[in-house]
Design a protein around this motif. Structure first.
Motif, PDB file in Angstrom:
ATOM      1  N   ILE A 285       0.828  -1.208   0.000  1.00  8.77           N
ATOM      2  CA  ILE A 285       0.000   0.000   0.000  1.00  8.77           C
ATOM      3  C   ILE A 285       0.861   1.256   0.000  1.00  8.77           C
ATOM      4  O   ILE A 285       0.636   2.188  -0.790  1.00  8.77           O
ATOM      5  CB  ILE A 285      -0.946  -0.023   1.216  1.00  8.77           C
ATOM      6  N   GLU A 286       1.876   1.290   0.855  1.00  9.62           N
ATOM      7  CA  GLU A 286       2.700   2.497   0.941  1.00  9.62           C
ATOM      8  C   GLU A 286       3.525   2.716  -0.323  1.00  9.62           C
ATOM      9  O   GLU A 286       3.667   3.850  -0.797  1.00  9.62           O
ATOM     10  CB  GLU A 286       3.618   2.432   2.166  1.00  9.62           C
ATOM     11  N   GLU A 287       4.052   1.647  -0.891  1.00 10.27           N
ATOM     12  CA  GLU A 287       4.835   1.798  -2.122  1.00 10.27           C
ATOM     13  C   GLU A 287       3.937   2.215  -3.287  1.00 10.27           C
ATOM     14  O   GLU A 287       4.346   3.005  -4.148  1.00 10.27           O
ATOM     15  CB  GLU A 287       5.578   0.503  -2.442  1.00 10.27           C
ATOM     16  N   THR A 288       2.721   1.708  -3.302  1.00 14.28           N
ATOM     17  CA  THR A 288       1.775   2.126  -4.342  1.00 14.28           C
ATOM     18  C   THR A 288       1.441   3.604  -4.197  1.00 14.28           C
ATOM     19  O   THR A 288       1.397   4.351  -5.186  1.00 14.28           O
ATOM     20  CB  THR A 288       0.489   1.290  -4.278  1.00 14.28           C
ATOM     21  N   LEU A 289       1.199   4.052  -2.976  1.00 12.79           N
ATOM     22  CA  LEU A 289       0.900   5.466  -2.740  1.00 12.79           C
ATOM     23  C   LEU A 289       2.070   6.351  -3.150  1.00 12.79           C
ATOM     24  O   LEU A 289       1.880   7.456  -3.665  1.00 12.79           O
ATOM     25  CB  LEU A 289       0.560   5.684  -1.266  1.00 12.79           C
ATOM     26  N   THR A 344      10.172  -3.219  -0.978  1.00 10.79           N
ATOM     27  CA  THR A 344      11.225  -3.223   0.047  1.00 10.79           C
ATOM     28  C   THR A 344      11.973  -1.895   0.084  1.00 10.79           C
ATOM     29  O   THR A 344      12.916  -1.748   0.857  1.00 10.79           O
ATOM     30  CB  THR A 344      12.234  -4.358  -0.215  1.00 10.79           C
ATOM     31  N   ARG A 345      11.584  -0.963  -0.721  1.00 11.06           N
ATOM     32  CA  ARG A 345      12.271   0.326  -0.800  1.00 11.06           C
ATOM     33  C   ARG A 345      12.304   0.994   0.580  1.00 11.06           C
ATOM     34  O   ARG A 345      11.267   1.150   1.240  1.00 11.06           O
ATOM     35  CB  ARG A 345      11.529   1.232  -1.786  1.00 11.06           C
ATOM     36  N   PRO A 346      13.460   1.438   1.036  1.00 12.01           N
ATOM     37  CA  PRO A 346      13.549   2.072   2.362  1.00 12.01           C
ATOM     38  C   PRO A 346      12.676   3.316   2.498  1.00 12.01           C
ATOM     39  O   PRO A 346      12.222   3.635   3.597  1.00 12.01           O
ATOM     40  CB  PRO A 346      15.040   2.415   2.494  1.00 12.01           C
ATOM     41  N   THR A 347      12.431   4.012   1.389  1.00 10.84           N
ATOM     42  CA  THR A 347      11.659   5.256   1.454  1.00 10.84           C
ATOM     43  C   THR A 347      10.193   5.068   1.049  1.00 10.84           C
ATOM     44  O   THR A 347       9.514   6.043   0.735  1.00 10.84           O
ATOM     45  CB  THR A 347      12.294   6.330   0.545  1.00 10.84           C
ATOM     46  N   ARG A 348       9.705   3.826   1.072  1.00  7.92           N
ATOM     47  CA  ARG A 348       8.340   3.591   0.590  1.00  7.92           C
ATOM     48  C   ARG A 348       7.292   4.358   1.399  1.00  7.92           C
ATOM     49  O   ARG A 348       6.222   4.688   0.869  1.00  7.92           O
ATOM     50  CB  ARG A 348       8.021   2.097   0.594  1.00  7.92           C
ATOM     51  N   ARG A 349       7.565   4.606   2.644  1.00  4.76           N
ATOM     52  CA  ARG A 349       6.603   5.342   3.472  1.00  4.76           C
ATOM     53  C   ARG A 349       6.810   6.855   3.398  1.00  4.76           C
ATOM     54  O   ARG A 349       6.026   7.615   3.975  1.00  4.76           O
ATOM     55  CB  ARG A 349       6.688   4.869   4.927  1.00  4.76           C
ATOM     56  N   ASP A 350       7.834   7.277   2.718  1.00  5.35           N
ATOM     57  CA  ASP A 350       8.120   8.711   2.587  1.00  5.35           C
ATOM     58  C   ASP A 350       7.363   9.288   1.393  1.00  5.35           C
ATOM     59  O   ASP A 350       7.950   9.716   0.406  1.00  5.35           O
ATOM     60  CB  ASP A 350       9.615   8.953   2.398  1.00  5.35           C
ATOM     61  N   HIS A 351       6.063   9.282   1.501  1.00  8.78           N
ATOM     62  CA  HIS A 351       5.253   9.876   0.441  1.00  8.78           C
ATOM     63  C   HIS A 351       4.297  10.871   1.069  1.00  8.78           C
ATOM     64  O   HIS A 351       4.094  10.895   2.295  1.00  8.78           O
ATOM     65  CB  HIS A 351       4.483   8.801  -0.328  1.00  8.78           C
ATOM     66  N   GLY A 363      -9.220  10.816   6.372  1.00  9.41           N
ATOM     67  CA  GLY A 363      -9.660   9.480   5.980  1.00  9.41           C
ATOM     68  C   GLY A 363      -8.547   8.530   5.591  1.00  9.41           C
ATOM     69  O   GLY A 363      -8.823   7.400   5.161  1.00  9.41           O
ATOM     70  N   ALA A 364      -7.284   8.941   5.759  1.00 15.68           N
ATOM     71  CA  ALA A 364      -6.166   8.084   5.360  1.00 15.68           C
ATOM     72  C   ALA A 364      -6.192   6.715   6.050  1.00 15.68           C
ATOM     73  O   ALA A 364      -5.987   5.693   5.391  1.00 15.68           O
ATOM     74  CB  ALA A 364      -4.840   8.796   5.608  1.00 15.68           C
ATOM     75  N   GLU A 370      -9.257  -0.225   4.103  1.00 10.71           N
ATOM     76  CA  GLU A 370      -9.984  -0.774   2.965  1.00 10.71           C
ATOM     77  C   GLU A 370      -9.030  -1.494   2.012  1.00 10.71           C
ATOM     78  O   GLU A 370      -9.328  -2.586   1.516  1.00 10.71           O
ATOM     79  CB  GLU A 370     -10.715   0.338   2.223  1.00 10.71           C
ATOM     80  N   ALA A 371      -7.876  -0.864   1.738  1.00  9.65           N
ATOM     81  CA  ALA A 371      -6.923  -1.452   0.801  1.00  9.65           C
ATOM     82  C   ALA A 371      -6.345  -2.758   1.343  1.00  9.65           C
ATOM     83  O   ALA A 371      -6.208  -3.746   0.601  1.00  9.65           O
ATOM     84  CB  ALA A 371      -5.798  -0.464   0.506  1.00  9.65           C
ATOM     85  N   GLU A 372      -6.024  -2.802   2.624  1.00  4.77           N
ATOM     86  CA  GLU A 372      -5.464  -4.024   3.214  1.00  4.77           C
ATOM     87  C   GLU A 372      -6.469  -5.173   3.139  1.00  4.77           C
ATOM     88  O   GLU A 372      -6.137  -6.302   2.748  1.00  4.77           O
ATOM     89  CB  GLU A 372      -5.084  -3.769   4.668  1.00  4.77           C
ATOM     90  N   ILE A 373      -7.723  -4.877   3.504  1.00  2.00           N
ATOM     91  CA  ILE A 373      -8.764  -5.907   3.470  1.00  2.00           C
ATOM     92  C   ILE A 373      -9.003  -6.360   2.030  1.00  2.00           C
ATOM     93  O   ILE A 373      -9.083  -7.560   1.735  1.00  2.00           O
ATOM     94  CB  ILE A 373     -10.064  -5.368   4.091  1.00  2.00           C
ATOM     95  N   ALA A 374      -9.121  -5.400   1.126  1.00  2.00           N
ATOM     96  CA  ALA A 374      -9.455  -5.717  -0.261  1.00  2.00           C
ATOM     97  C   ALA A 374      -8.366  -6.519  -0.949  1.00  2.00           C
ATOM     98  O   ALA A 374      -8.642  -7.524  -1.620  1.00  2.00           O
ATOM     99  CB  ALA A 374      -9.726  -4.433  -1.033  1.00  2.00           C
TER     100      ALA A 374
END
Length: 418
Positions: A285-289, A344-351, A363-364, A370-374
């Motif tokens: 999810i974080e890397e997609t975002l 696995t990117r170290p900065t995946r959450r840096d968005h 609503g984040a 929703e994304a995790e469940i889906a």
């Protein structure tokens, strides 16, 4: 054309958001662009600068107070500009200072960690029902997963949370989608806006007569019980519009891109399924975002006073677009592989896909849930899910704001012998 003060004409079709973001980035961290009707604004593409400006008190989202070109909503832009609806609303997303604090408090109670977690069973039930419907289709058929899964899931969740009657949902969705069509003519945009606000006022009238245990009824109660002292009628309808729009469009695009990326990177999908390397759905999810910000460009913010950068100054009263899509792929922060999907990117959450600072999206947590469940349910139900045409370039939405595909064709089962 490398002078960032010489406006670049923005491609309103959104046909290649990332290529355009790369071009704009090369012009500098902030560069001027031209929007419809010759309106010129700054686009900010640098990750660090975006992050800084999102918390800078010299930056406002209040069009009426801080954009002189808007003429307090009484000038030509308000009457005929195709993108007017993006700057004309009066809700917490466009408020500044104390006004923002006041409006945000009214909505924040709906998105507490406890209330979001309490939605899990309902989200799981909606997800299971959609997957049952997909599975019941003709064997071997091609499924548009955006239309049949990524789109209806968050749409139903936010509709139920707000309390939008079933009979109004389809029309509401059609009109909201019209907002994101950034190629619409001024006449089309105005007609869509008028129809949308007529429906919003109708919705409020219905909920006043038949209130329920939902967020719209709660907001109406605040408006009516306080004699409007805490919330104007325009703020009420604009807050409903904001919550519905933000509550489904971003999550639809997140699911769309996450599924597409995983199907194009089967090794990473397998790593999540097996937990190899402690890979999780959260990493996906974080890397997609980061890679595919659901809203690539978001109008507008305004300079409350001159903002001096390294070699340019954004003058007081100038408008800015935050390039969330560009910031997510900024190689200065994410490295030379910034355009690649890597959970696995170290900065995946840096968005900054959900914003930053006081305007960070309430609503984040719900979108992430929703994304995790889906995603986990989808790939558990259809372990052989595959793109219908792995080599195809999927058509993008016709928008420079909303970043998603028009369709996501998949097959549920691998071909014989595959």
């Amino acid at each position: 054309m490398n002078d960032r003060t010489c406006p670049y004409r923005m491609d309103l079709s959104g046909r290649d958001i990332h290529a355009e973001a790369d071009l704009l980035r090369k012009r500098g961290p902030a560069t001027r662009v031209e929007l419809p009707d010759g309106v010129t604004v700054w686009v900010v593409t640098d990750y660090e600068l975006v992050k800084r400006l999102l918390t800078d008190p010299r930056v406002s989202k209040d069009t009426y107070r801080h954009w002189p070109a808007w003429e307090n909503g009484e000038g030509e832009l308000a009457r005929s500009w195709p993108l007017a609806i993006w700057v004309a609303d009066q809700s917490m997303i466009t408020a500044y200072g104390a006004e923002h604090t006041r409006l945000r408090k009214l909505v924040a109670k709906a998105f507490t960690a406890r209330r979001t977690a309490a939605l899990r069973p309902r989200i799981e039930a909606i997800t299971a029902g959609l997957l049952d419907t997909i599975a019941a289709g003709a064997p071997g058929r091609t499924v548009d997963l955006r239309e049949e899964f990524a789109y209806p899931l968050p749409t139903q969740v936010i509709s139920e949370l707000l309390g939008i009657p079933h009979g109004m949902r389809e029309r509401f969705l059609q009109l909201v989608h019209g907002i994101f069509d950034t190629q619409a003519s001024a006449e089309q945009a105005r007609a869509n806006e008028e129809a949308l606000y007529a429906l919003l006022h109708e919705l409020v009238a219905v909920k006043r007569v038949t209130p329920e245990d939902d967020l719209i009824s709660s907001l109406i109660a605040v408006r009516d019980e306080d004699d409007g002292a805490g919330l104007t009628e325009r703020e009420l309808v604009d807050t409903i519009l904001l919550m519905f729009t933000a509550g489904h469009e971003t999550t639809v695009n997140l699911l769309d891109h996450a599924v597409h990326a995983l199907l194009r990177h089967p090794a990473q999908l397998e790593a999540v399924r097996t937990g190899e390397g402690a890979a999780t759905w959260s990493d996906v999810i974080e890397e997609t975002l980061r890679l595919e910000a659901p809203l690539a460009n978001l109008p507008m913010r305004y300079a409350v006073e001159d903002i001096v950068l390294d070699d340019v100054t954004i003058p007081r009263g100038d408008a800015m677009i935050i390039g969330f899509g560009a910031a997510g792929r900024d190689p200065a922060h994410h490295g030379d592989s910034a355009d690649l999907f890597d959970i696995t990117r170290p900065t995946r959450r840096d968005h900054l896909a959900f914003g930053h600072g006081v305007h960070h999206c309430l609503g984040a947590p719900l979108a992430r849930l929703e994304a995790e469940i889906a995603l986990s349910a989808l790939f558990a139900r259809f372990p052989d899910l595959a793109l219908a045409d792995p080599a195809a370039q999927l058509p993008p939405l016709e928008s420079f704001i909303s970043n998603g595909h028009r369709e996501l064709p998949v097959v549920l089962d691998a071909a014989p012998g595959a």
